[in-house]
Design a protein around this motif. Structure first.
Motif, mmCIF file in Angstrom:
data_model
loop_
_atom_site.group_PDB
_atom_site.id
_atom_site.type_symbol
_atom_site.label_atom_id
_atom_site.label_comp_id
_atom_site.label_asym_id
_atom_site.label_seq_id
_atom_site.Cartn_x
_atom_site.Cartn_y
_atom_site.Cartn_z
ATOM 1 N N SER A 149 -33.512 118.647 -8.530
ATOM 2 C CA SER A 149 -32.194 118.950 -9.101
ATOM 3 C C SER A 149 -31.344 119.825 -8.184
ATOM 4 N N SER A 150 -31.428 119.550 -6.888
ATOM 5 C CA SER A 150 -30.697 120.383 -5.929
ATOM 6 C C SER A 150 -29.899 119.589 -4.912
ATOM 7 N N ALA A 177 -35.987 114.810 -6.611
ATOM 8 C CA ALA A 177 -35.524 114.436 -7.946
ATOM 9 C C ALA A 177 -34.101 114.935 -8.126
ATOM 10 N N ASP A 178 -33.250 114.055 -8.666
ATOM 11 C CA ASP A 178 -31.866 114.457 -8.921
ATOM 12 C C ASP A 178 -31.226 113.457 -9.871
ATOM 13 N N LEU A 179 -29.945 113.641 -10.116
ATOM 14 C CA LEU A 179 -29.216 112.810 -11.069
ATOM 15 C C LEU A 179 -28.936 111.417 -10.499
ATOM 16 N N MET A 180 -29.194 110.416 -11.314
ATOM 17 C CA MET A 180 -28.895 109.051 -10.943
ATOM 18 C C MET A 180 -27.424 108.764 -11.253
ATOM 19 N N LYS A 181 -26.766 108.045 -10.354
ATOM 20 C CA LYS A 181 -25.361 107.708 -10.584
ATOM 21 C C LYS A 181 -25.252 106.748 -11.759
ATOM 22 N N PRO A 182 -24.407 107.054 -12.759
ATOM 23 C CA PRO A 182 -24.237 106.133 -13.890
ATOM 24 C C PRO A 182 -23.657 104.797 -13.429
#
Length: 255
Positions: A149-150, A177-182
């Protein structure tokens, strides 16, 4: 200054990378904004139950993705914050070294380790920027490098990835690990991932696509790329998915 802070000052160089003045300034600004933000607000980070639950889910995904050995695995947790991910991995590793540019986060990490009676040889954090200069951390190399998450905070994920790969042993793994693009039809959801006030500390506001991360991993010399959904979570009240990407540092046959 704590003992661990002294260690960080001795072994973490603070020279600056080269590049065009504008690129250098932009990267420096994001780093400084993030450092100042987390120095100021880091003491409240552990007060959020969602942060603990997310760390639990991401830690579980990492343990599933990599064959940790509690008697031998050396782990680098980059942008470690207060150590929530490190704590989830601690029982599965021989040693974990956390690294963060925020001294406040590092101090909380080390205080938590001290409170639990864990010796620093097994778990500790240092304050430095691994993209600032090569060969920091006393020349240590790691079996696995994790970063949770960085990536969305880093102005150049290319520079960060190359730096992290340099701390891997041949055959070692990088887990991010991080945010997946919608999806394209969820443009509103993408815009809502971060509040407007966070834009000076978030370099990548819409999450990442698999192709983006794959290109960066392969550009850093990693092979056996994998990209999976790690978990679902709430991001500022909106549903979001987080990915776990992994790659392996190729073993040089000549070594």
């Amino acid at each position: 200054m704590t003992e661990h802070s002294d260690h960080a000052q001795r072994h973490c160089s603070h020279s600056h990378p080269h590049g065009s003045p504008q690129v250098h300034e932009d990267q420096h600004n994001f780093k400084e904004f993030n450092k100042n933000y987390f120095d100021e607000h880091g003491h409240r980070y552990n007060d959020h139950p969602d942060a603990h639950e997310l760390a639990r889910r991401l830690g579980a995904a990492m343990i599933k993705a990599y064959p940790f050995e509690e008697d031998s695995t050396l782990v680098l947790d980059y942008a470690c914050g207060t150590g929530l991910i490190s704590k989830k991995l601690a029982a599965h590793a021989k040693c974990i070294v956390g690294v963060d540019i925020s001294q406040s986060m590092v101090d909380q990490y080390n205080q938590s380790v001290l409170n639990q009676g864990i010796p620093p040889e097994e778990m500790r954090a240092v304050c430095c920027d691994l993209t600032a200069a090569p060969n920091q951390l006393d020349g240590m190399k790691f079996d696995v490098v994790v970063c949770a998450s960085s990536y969305h905070h880093f102005p150049s994920i290319e520079d960060v990835t190359k730096a992290l790969v340099s701390y891997l042993k041949p055959g070692g793994s990088l887990l991010v690990a991080d945010l997946m693009k919608p999806s394209a039809e969820s443009a509103q959801a993408s815009a809502a991932l971060f509040p407007t006030g966070a834009h000076n500390i978030v370099a990548h506001k819409g999450g990442f696509e698999e192709a983006d991360i794959k290109a960066v991993f392969e550009g850093a010399g990693l092979i056996n790329f994998s990209f999976v959904t790690a978990c679902k979570a709430k991001q500022h009240g909106h549903p979001a998915e987080l990915f776990l990407a992994s790659g392996i540092k190729e073993v040089n046959e000549e070594v």
